[in-house]
Design a protein around this motif. Sequence first.
Motif, PDB file in Angstrom:
ATOM      1  N   SER A 162       0.838  -1.202   0.000  1.00 47.54           N
ATOM      2  CA  SER A 162       0.000   0.000   0.000  1.00 47.54           C
ATOM      3  C   SER A 162       0.874   1.254   0.000  1.00 47.54           C
ATOM      4  N   ALA A 195       1.014   4.105  -2.857  1.00 47.36           N
ATOM      5  CA  ALA A 195       0.716   5.494  -2.499  1.00 47.36           C
ATOM      6  C   ALA A 195       1.865   6.414  -2.892  1.00 47.36           C
ATOM      7  N   THR A 240       0.578   9.874   6.754  1.00 48.05           N
ATOM      8  CA  THR A 240      -0.547   9.428   5.948  1.00 48.05           C
ATOM      9  C   THR A 240      -0.395  10.026   4.553  1.00 48.05           C
ATOM     10  N   SER A 297      -6.696   0.505   0.705  1.00 50.82           N
ATOM     11  CA  SER A 297      -6.287   1.910   0.643  1.00 50.82           C
ATOM     12  C   SER A 297      -7.232   2.732  -0.224  1.00 50.82           C
ATOM     13  N   ASN A 346      -6.616   6.894   1.053  1.00 58.15           N
ATOM     14  CA  ASN A 346      -5.237   7.256   1.397  1.00 58.15           C
ATOM     15  C   ASN A 346      -4.534   6.046   1.990  1.00 58.15           C
ATOM     16  N   HIS A 347      -3.226   6.181   2.159  1.00 56.76           N
ATOM     17  CA  HIS A 347      -2.460   5.154   2.874  1.00 56.76           C
ATOM     18  C   HIS A 347      -2.195   5.659   4.288  1.00 56.76           C
ATOM     19  N   ILE A 378      -2.900   0.705   8.465  1.00 58.33           N
ATOM     20  CA  ILE A 378      -3.611  -0.135   7.518  1.00 58.33           C
ATOM     21  C   ILE A 378      -3.123  -1.583   7.627  1.00 58.33           C
TER      22      ILE A 378
END
Length: 430
Positions: free
Chosen positions: A90, A94, A167, A341, A346-347, A351
Amino acid sequence: MTDVTTPAARPRRGWKALDLDTRLLGMIGAFIVIAIAFDIASGGRFITPRNLFNLTIQTASVAIMATGMVFIIVTRHIDLSVGSVLATTSAVMAMTQTSLMPDVLGLGLGHPLTAWVAILFGIVTGAAIGAFHGYLVGYLAIPAFIVTLGGLLVWRNVAWYLTSGQTIGPLDETFQLFGGINGTLGVTGSWILGLAASVITLWALFAARRNKISHEFPVKPMWAEVTVAAIAIGAILGFVALLNAYSVPSRVLQRNFAARGEVMPEGFTQGYGVPISIVLLIVVAIVMTVIAKRTRFGRYIFATGGNPDAAELSGINTRMLTVKIFALMGVLCAISAVVASARLANHSNDIGILDELRVIAAAVIGGTALKGGIGTIHGAIIGALIMQSLQSGMAMVGVDAPLQNIVVGGVLVLAVWIDIVYRKRTGAKD
């Protein structure tokens, strides 16, 4: 010489003629009981189109990884790193969207290639991590428990360093379509999907019956075949109708019309339909089922899980097989990372936390034997649905998070015990 003949087996009568999978029926029954119980406890808020829609998109990420965990456990291994691998892939996707594409390639968010290049990078990363785990397990003979326990710690923190603990978002709009709420087929597209699935189901049942007849195997009575087909098609179309019944909020519709410079007609409504994340889950389930039942790779997996020594003596390269299985698990972690995600847009650093436990629990609840050799893809998906139903239902009625984890842990132990009892009573092999 006396001619001794074996009497023909008596045909099954009544509901037994349907020849339904009792384990599958038990899991579906458990889900129905859970849903009804939480609906009563929540004052009718659980069994609603909105909640069941959210339940499906929350289940998708874990269910995708659970299909791969079936292969891992069937071959008598375990993977404790799936949540951390999800986090790393992820983070890679991102950073690809927000840093690599704009800074190196000059292609920012909104470019047609951004989402697809990010997904490709994530899948390659997941496959590489999985193959590395498989090499350590298969060729260096390090127990999978130790390798993936180390991976749980390593890859979670690799993800943190990739993003400097921040983030990362918002992500590309095309990428967000895979999250569920931001990407659905709509009412018409969902009905088309449902009808196509119904036709494919009818064809599959007919082809299976014709194949049995051609090999002189016993088949169900025609009324039983029609009943099974009706149940399957009813479930497919009912699922589509349920998701179509969840309407897009009027404020969202008004905003969409305003963005196009239009005025929303009075009384206008629009259903969400089937989420793209669920379509992705269905595709993964079909591919994994075909691999398990129709390919040499799948046969080698179950043969190795049933008896590793015999499989190796028969010429199966069990070490390379281990590498391939873990690499496949890494790919599925990356696909799950896309869904997870994209749903969040968003990441985030948290997560995938505890996903490894949810994925293992889903596979085990779905009937995958920890001793290896036995497991089904559809069982793991239903197991994931049961796990998510428990967590969502408890959250809805106000159960504290620590108690939720206690209940989930208890259910996992109970599921394993029920599986042991079931196999003893049915004479199934461990």
